[in-house]
Write a protein that holds these residues in place. Structure first.
Motif, PDB file in Angstrom:
ATOM      1  N   TYR A   1       0.830  -1.205   0.000  1.00 47.23           N
ATOM      2  CA  TYR A   1       0.000   0.000   0.000  1.00 47.23           C
ATOM      3  C   TYR A   1       0.870   1.263   0.000  1.00 47.23           C
ATOM      4  CZ  TYR A   1      -4.145  -2.763   1.262  1.00 47.23           C
ATOM      5  OH  TYR A   1      -5.174  -3.660   1.265  1.00 47.23           O
ATOM      6  N   GLU A   2       2.193   1.062   0.082  1.00 49.75           N
ATOM      7  CA  GLU A   2       3.126   2.194   0.048  1.00 49.75           C
ATOM      8  C   GLU A   2       4.237   1.834  -0.907  1.00 49.75           C
ATOM      9  OE1 GLU A   2       4.999   3.025   3.764  1.00 49.75           O
ATOM     10  OE2 GLU A   2       3.319   4.151   4.543  1.00 49.75           O
ATOM     11  N   SER A   3       4.891   2.852  -1.454  1.00 53.22           N
ATOM     12  CA  SER A   3       5.955   2.565  -2.409  1.00 53.22           C
ATOM     13  C   SER A   3       7.167   1.944  -1.716  1.00 53.22           C
ATOM     14  CB  SER A   3       6.348   3.837  -3.140  1.00 53.22           C
ATOM     15  OG  SER A   3       6.670   4.813  -2.191  1.00 53.22           O
ATOM     16  N   SER A   4       7.929   1.223  -2.514  1.00 55.60           N
ATOM     17  CA  SER A   4       9.096   0.523  -1.972  1.00 55.60           C
ATOM     18  C   SER A   4      10.011   0.131  -3.120  1.00 55.60           C
ATOM     19  CB  SER A   4       8.629  -0.738  -1.251  1.00 55.60           C
ATOM     20  OG  SER A   4       9.719  -1.588  -0.964  1.00 55.60           O
TER      21      SER A   4
ATOM     22  N   ARG B   1      13.758  -1.352  -2.319  1.00 51.67           N
ATOM     23  CA  ARG B   1      14.579  -2.438  -1.761  1.00 51.67           C
ATOM     24  C   ARG B   1      13.746  -3.555  -1.158  1.00 51.67           C
ATOM     25  NH1 ARG B   1      17.229   2.125  -1.777  1.00 51.67           N
ATOM     26  NH2 ARG B   1      15.244   2.877  -1.027  1.00 51.67           N
ATOM     27  N   THR B   2      12.812  -3.210  -0.265  1.00 49.06           N
ATOM     28  CA  THR B   2      12.082  -4.248   0.469  1.00 49.06           C
ATOM     29  C   THR B   2      11.265  -5.110  -0.491  1.00 49.06           C
ATOM     30  OG1 THR B   2      11.964  -2.733   2.328  1.00 49.06           O
ATOM     31  CG2 THR B   2      10.491  -4.615   2.393  1.00 49.06           C
ATOM     32  N   ARG B   3      10.548  -4.452  -1.395  1.00 48.67           N
ATOM     33  CA  ARG B   3       9.695  -5.201  -2.315  1.00 48.67           C
ATOM     34  C   ARG B   3      10.524  -6.086  -3.234  1.00 48.67           C
ATOM     35  NH1 ARG B   3       6.478  -2.278  -6.885  1.00 48.67           N
ATOM     36  NH2 ARG B   3       7.931  -3.434  -8.170  1.00 48.67           N
ATOM     37  N   THR B   4      11.551  -5.491  -3.847  1.00 54.49           N
ATOM     38  CA  THR B   4      12.368  -6.251  -4.788  1.00 54.49           C
ATOM     39  C   THR B   4      13.065  -7.404  -4.090  1.00 54.49           C
ATOM     40  OG1 THR B   4      12.787  -4.126  -5.794  1.00 54.49           O
ATOM     41  CG2 THR B   4      14.047  -5.960  -6.648  1.00 54.49           C
TER      42      THR B   4
END
Ligand code: ASP
Length: 329
Positions: free
Chosen positions: A44-47, A49-52
């Motif tokens: 629900y928020e941009s990311s 490092r964490t997402r990738t």
């Protein structure tokens, strides 16, 4: 995995150990670990490092991943977190990685879906995988790769780690302040009053506040710089020039007060604000190493999250093998 407070030191030890094992495992055998398991990333928020890194971690263990982000999904039409979670579960998701602007959202999702939830950052509350990857970075740099699995109440004894900047709005600061002292570190919090209220020292034990950066640096083995969370300031106005003058980490300051300290930053870095490019790219910076450790830590967290259901998968595999054998006969 909603908060670092849910982890015992033994859990932390196990995660560090598993991270090392997974990192060292040959790619093809690693990809069997979560083969075809379904992992959903709900952001629900941009990311960046964490997402990738969660996505790459899941894929390198063989899992299928699906990304749902607030824009371009029914979230934009007003669907609740609970309904989105139930939908993902109905589609076969076995684990959900959640980033959400509301503190506590992962608890609600865990309750609604009864699935393992990995908190990838919730509001100003916590960012547990970041604290674990920071810990792995500190251990590797300070104790060497071989000892980087150790997690006892003494592992970080004698080390002073200073966290600088917007402590109040930072989930990274909170997770680190809750975790690092449990391994024996002395944690100094440094920042101006509006971003670091006196009450912050009560987050956990072994925390002290020092508002003078030069003095804090002089005691530090590790300095963790933080971004000002402008999306969470709720109208708070800061005098940036004054902030930079008092709290920016520049090369002269680092050389004068902490020439041997390790410099960390969870990213995204705002160069020219909390630190200068010279420091960000300098020899004391371990920012890229933090990102690298994130992958191994997140592999371990995913393997651990899906472990509980692994036994039944193994049983199924064993049954399939037995059936195949008996048909051959
Ligand atoms: N990436 C970290 C977080 O999501 C730090 C930051 O955004 O400043 O909390």
């Amino acid at each position: 995995m909603l908060s670092v407070t849910h982890l015992t030191l033994q859990d932390v030890h196990h995660i560090l150990d598993l991270a090392a094992d997974l990192e060292a495992e040959p790619v093809l055998s690693r990809a069997q670990r979560l083969l075809k398991r379904r992992v959903a990333l709900l952001f629900y928020e941009s990311s960046t490092r964490t997402r990738t890194s969660f996505e790459l971690a899941a894929k390198s263990l063989g899992a299928d991943t699906v990304l749902v982000s607030a824009l371009s999904s029914s979230i934009e039409k007003g669907e609740s977190l609970k309904d989105t979670g139930i939908t993902l579960r109905a589609l076969g998701a076995e684990c959900i990685i959640l980033r959400h602007p509301s503190s506590g959202a992962p608890y609600l999702l865990a309750q609604a879906t009864q699935l393992p939830i990995l908190n990838a950052g919730d509001g100003i509350h916590e960012h547990p995988s970041q604290a674990l990857l920071d810990l792995r970075t500190i251990l590797t740099r300070r104790l060497g790769a071989k000892q980087a699995q150790s997690a006892t109440a003494q592992t970080l004894a004698g080390l002073t780690i200073t966290i600088v900047g917007d402590i109040f709005h930072s989930r990274v600061a909170r997770s680190n302040a809750l975790l690092l002292p449990r391994l024996g570190a002395r944690v100094v919090l440094c920042g101006p009053e509006p971003l670091l209220p006196e009450s912050a020292a009560a987050i956990g034990p072994n925390l002290v506040i020092d508002r003078n950066l030069d003095r804090a640096l002089a005691q530090s083995d590790v300095v963790m710089m933080l971004r000002i969370q402008k999306e969470r300031l709720s109208g708070l106005r800061l005098d940036l020039e004054d902030y930079i003058a008092r709290y920016q980490l520049d090369a002269a300051r680092l050389a004068a007060h902490a020439p041997k300290a390790l410099v960390l930053h969870p990213g995204p870095m705002i160069r020219g604000l909390e630190l200068t490019s010279e420091v960000a790219d300098g020899p004391q910076s371990a920012v890229a190493e933090q990102v690298h450790h994130g992958l191994a830590i997140r592999m371990a967290l995913l393997a651990r999250a899906l472990e509980a259901t692994k036994t039944s998968t193994n049983k199924t595999k064993a049954t399939v093998k037995t059936v195949k054998k008996s048909t051959r006969r």
